[in-house]
Design a protein around this motif. Structure first.
Motif, mmCIF file in Angstrom:
data_model
loop_
_atom_site.group_PDB
_atom_site.id
_atom_site.type_symbol
_atom_site.label_atom_id
_atom_site.label_comp_id
_atom_site.label_asym_id
_atom_site.label_seq_id
_atom_site.Cartn_x
_atom_site.Cartn_y
_atom_site.Cartn_z
ATOM 1 N N THR A 147 34.031 -59.616 -2.698
ATOM 2 C CA THR A 147 34.403 -59.104 -4.013
ATOM 3 C C THR A 147 33.737 -57.760 -4.241
ATOM 4 O OG1 THR A 147 32.546 -60.236 -5.072
ATOM 5 C CG2 THR A 147 34.625 -61.446 -4.913
ATOM 6 N N PHE A 148 34.132 -57.082 -5.300
ATOM 7 C CA PHE A 148 33.489 -55.816 -5.647
ATOM 8 C C PHE A 148 33.560 -55.616 -7.150
ATOM 9 C CE2 PHE A 148 37.926 -54.792 -4.936
ATOM 10 C CZ PHE A 148 38.241 -53.864 -5.921
ATOM 11 N N GLN A 149 32.598 -54.844 -7.636
ATOM 12 C CA GLN A 149 32.541 -54.536 -9.061
ATOM 13 C C GLN A 149 32.991 -53.113 -9.355
ATOM 14 O OE1 GLN A 149 31.790 -56.907 -11.361
ATOM 15 N NE2 GLN A 149 31.730 -58.298 -9.592
ATOM 16 N N THR A 150 32.659 -52.187 -8.451
ATOM 17 C CA THR A 150 32.963 -50.779 -8.697
ATOM 18 C C THR A 150 33.619 -50.159 -7.474
ATOM 19 O OG1 THR A 150 30.815 -49.985 -7.882
ATOM 20 C CG2 THR A 150 30.965 -50.576 -10.228
ATOM 21 N N VAL A 151 34.329 -49.076 -7.701
ATOM 22 C CA VAL A 151 34.877 -48.265 -6.620
ATOM 23 C C VAL A 151 34.818 -46.813 -7.068
ATOM 24 C CG1 VAL A 151 37.247 -48.576 -7.451
ATOM 25 C CG2 VAL A 151 36.850 -47.871 -5.091
ATOM 26 N N ASP A 152 34.379 -45.940 -6.164
ATOM 27 C CA ASP A 152 34.330 -44.527 -6.517
ATOM 28 C C ASP A 152 34.885 -43.677 -5.389
ATOM 29 O OD1 ASP A 152 32.251 -44.819 -4.725
ATOM 30 O OD2 ASP A 152 30.891 -43.497 -5.803
ATOM 31 N N VAL A 153 35.086 -42.400 -5.698
ATOM 32 C CA VAL A 153 35.749 -41.460 -4.805
ATOM 33 C C VAL A 153 34.784 -40.334 -4.457
ATOM 34 C CG1 VAL A 153 37.716 -39.887 -4.530
ATOM 35 C CG2 VAL A 153 37.960 -41.960 -5.919
ATOM 36 N N LEU A 154 34.733 -39.967 -3.183
ATOM 37 C CA LEU A 154 33.986 -38.799 -2.725
ATOM 38 C C LEU A 154 34.870 -37.958 -1.812
ATOM 39 C CD1 LEU A 154 30.458 -40.251 -1.859
ATOM 40 C CD2 LEU A 154 31.052 -38.774 -3.785
#
Length: 485
Positions: A94-101
């Motif tokens: 599972t995951f709580q956050t996702v971000d972009v770089l």
């Protein structure tokens, strides 16, 4: 992932007409059996489509990252015009956050369960991090369609599928005047040896996959590398994306590269002139771009036997622009280090402009620096500029390292100094645990002169003095200034 046959017929093309524009999508074939299984990473499932069109599955390549402790990340690639919709499913956990770089404020992510979706309206290369896991992330290479295959007797074409050198070895040897076209879905099982050639062009969206040193350019003139992808894991030391030595008029445009081995730099440029790097996307386990003044790295595994170019033993007119660097090990931009005491050399007129540094991890204290210069081995370094540089995170290391010195570990004598350096419009988020930047000389003859910092911000705060920027000034530094517009 669906297994797409590695044939031209396996190329998927979608076109949707719009008002005054067309949405097109090129999703390239997967590798052939058995590579299709060995090279795959099942951590993510990715699919793409033109708006309202049919979903097309992409092949998720496994890429090794971080020589400190190599890990498995992922990569997909496709090309498009207009708009394209993308869905990324995280298959495990599972995951709580996702971000972009690098950061893309205009890219809106939508989540539904384990699926993250978004729409792209222009090409870009970036990564998604789930719960800030940067060692197992997915790199998305969404390009503009590359130039069409040229025609002519000197054009060598590699279509989708796996290709080996004609002699059964591991090296492709283009001749002067050749154009090499790597079509999307092409995978080359060998590296390119460009020694003593002229007017060679290697282009297209294909891959050079896990072959060690991908492109060796030595004693050559008028060479162009365009748009292809290099994937090198940690099996071989000094598995760089490209070494450029004793060469003149070299252009590298739109190259993407991943490395995870010892000394696996991105681009190593030495004793060469008029070298231009533009639109690179590099994740490396050594320096992303390093500019030397020596025949070859003395401690590295590869040596050169080619005579120097006719123009000079010096290294100058080097421009690196509009690029993104992710350093799991070592520096993002490095000038100097090694030299030639028997024939003292000069590095000058080197420009880095519009660069994103997404990560820096350099724990070798004398050599830390996202932007680094070191003058040793009788080398004079002058007229160097870093402008419009954005640094996202420094795990370990320094933001700035400018030193004229003499390393007992790497040098046989002191350098001749560093002169005329400008750092303009530098923005560091402040994230991570950076150590103090350093600017220092060794003696009056091995000094640092005329360093100007203009518009440096750290964590959004303007740096007005060395103290407020955590910059240590050592001895034999003259004409240093920090200013803001």
């Amino acid at each position: 992932m669906k297994l797409l046959l590695s044939t031209v017929a396996g190329l998927l093309l979608a076109v949707a007409a719009g008002q005054g524009h067309a949405d097109t999508l090129l999703a390239y074939p997967a590798p052939p059996v058995p590579m299709v299984y060995a090279a795959h990473n099942d951590a993510y499932t990715v699919r793409v489509r033109t708006p309202g069109g049919e979903w097309q599955d992409l092949y998720e390549y496994n890429i090794r990252v971080d020589w400190d402790k190599p890990q498995d990340a992922s990569m997909v690639y496709f090309d498009f015009t207009g708009k394209v919709e993308v869905e990324v499913q995280k298959n495990n956990g599972t995951f709580q956050t996702v971000d972009v770089l690098p950061r893309k404020p205009d890219l809106k992510l939508t989540r539904k369960g384990k699926i993250v979706s978004f729409t792209l309206e222009k090409p870009g290369r970036f990564s998604l991090q789930f719960d800030d896991d940067r060692l197992h992330n997915i790199h998305i290479l969404a390009g503009a369609p590359p130039a069409a295959k040229p025609v002519g007797d000197n054009v060598r074409y590699y279509g989708p599928g796996l290709h080996n050198p004609d002699d059964g070895g591991k090296i492709f040897r283009p001749r002067s005047g050749d154009t090499i076209y790597l079509d999307g879905g092409a995978i080359l099982n060998g590296n390119f040896d460009l020694r003593g050639v002229e007017n060679v062009r290697i282009m297209g969206r294909g891959l050079i996959y896990n072959t060690g040193r991908a492109v060796e350019i030595d004693g050559s003139k008028n060479v162009s590398l365009e748009d292809f992808i290099v994937v090198n894991d940690d099996k071989e030391a000094a598995a760089r994306i490209s070494n450029i030595r004793h060469s003149v008029n070299v252009k590298l445009t739109g190259i993407t590269g991943f490395t995870s081995g010892k000394w696996s730099d991105g681009f190593g440029i030495s004793t060469s002139q008029h070298v231009y790097v533009d639109q690179a996307y590099l994740r490396t386990s050594d320096d992303a771009v390093v500019v030397y003044a020596v025949n070859d790295c003395p401690i590295c595994a590869t040596k050169t036997d080619t005579a120097p170019s006719a123009e000079s033993y010096d290294t100058y007119d080097i421009r690196v622009t509009n690029s993104t660097f992710w350093n799991d090990v070592a520096h993002a931009m490095y000038v100097g280090h090694f030299g030639d005491n028997a024939r003292p050399r000069t590095i000058h007129s080197v420009t880095f402009d519009n660069i994103d540094v997404l990560n820096l991890d350099e724990d070798d204290e004398p050599w830390e620096g996202a932007m680094a210069i070191f003058s040793g081995d009788s080398t004079l370094i002058k007229d160097i500029s870093f402008s419009n540089i954005r640094v996202e995170r420094i795990e370990e290391g320094k933001l700035i390292h400018i030193v004229a010195g003499n390393s007992s570990r790497y040098n046989k004598s002191a350098g001749r100094g560093v002169e005329n350096v400008i750092l303009r419009n530098i923005a560091f988020t402040g994230e991570g645990m950076p150590s103090a930047s350093i600017i220092s000389g060794l003696s009056e003859s091995t000094a640092v002169k005329n360093v100007r910092i203009e518009n440096l911000t750290i964590g959004g705060r303007k740096v007005q003095s060395p103290e407020s920027g955590n910059i240590k000034l050592g001895p034999f530094v003259t004409d240093f200034s920090i200013t803001h517009p």
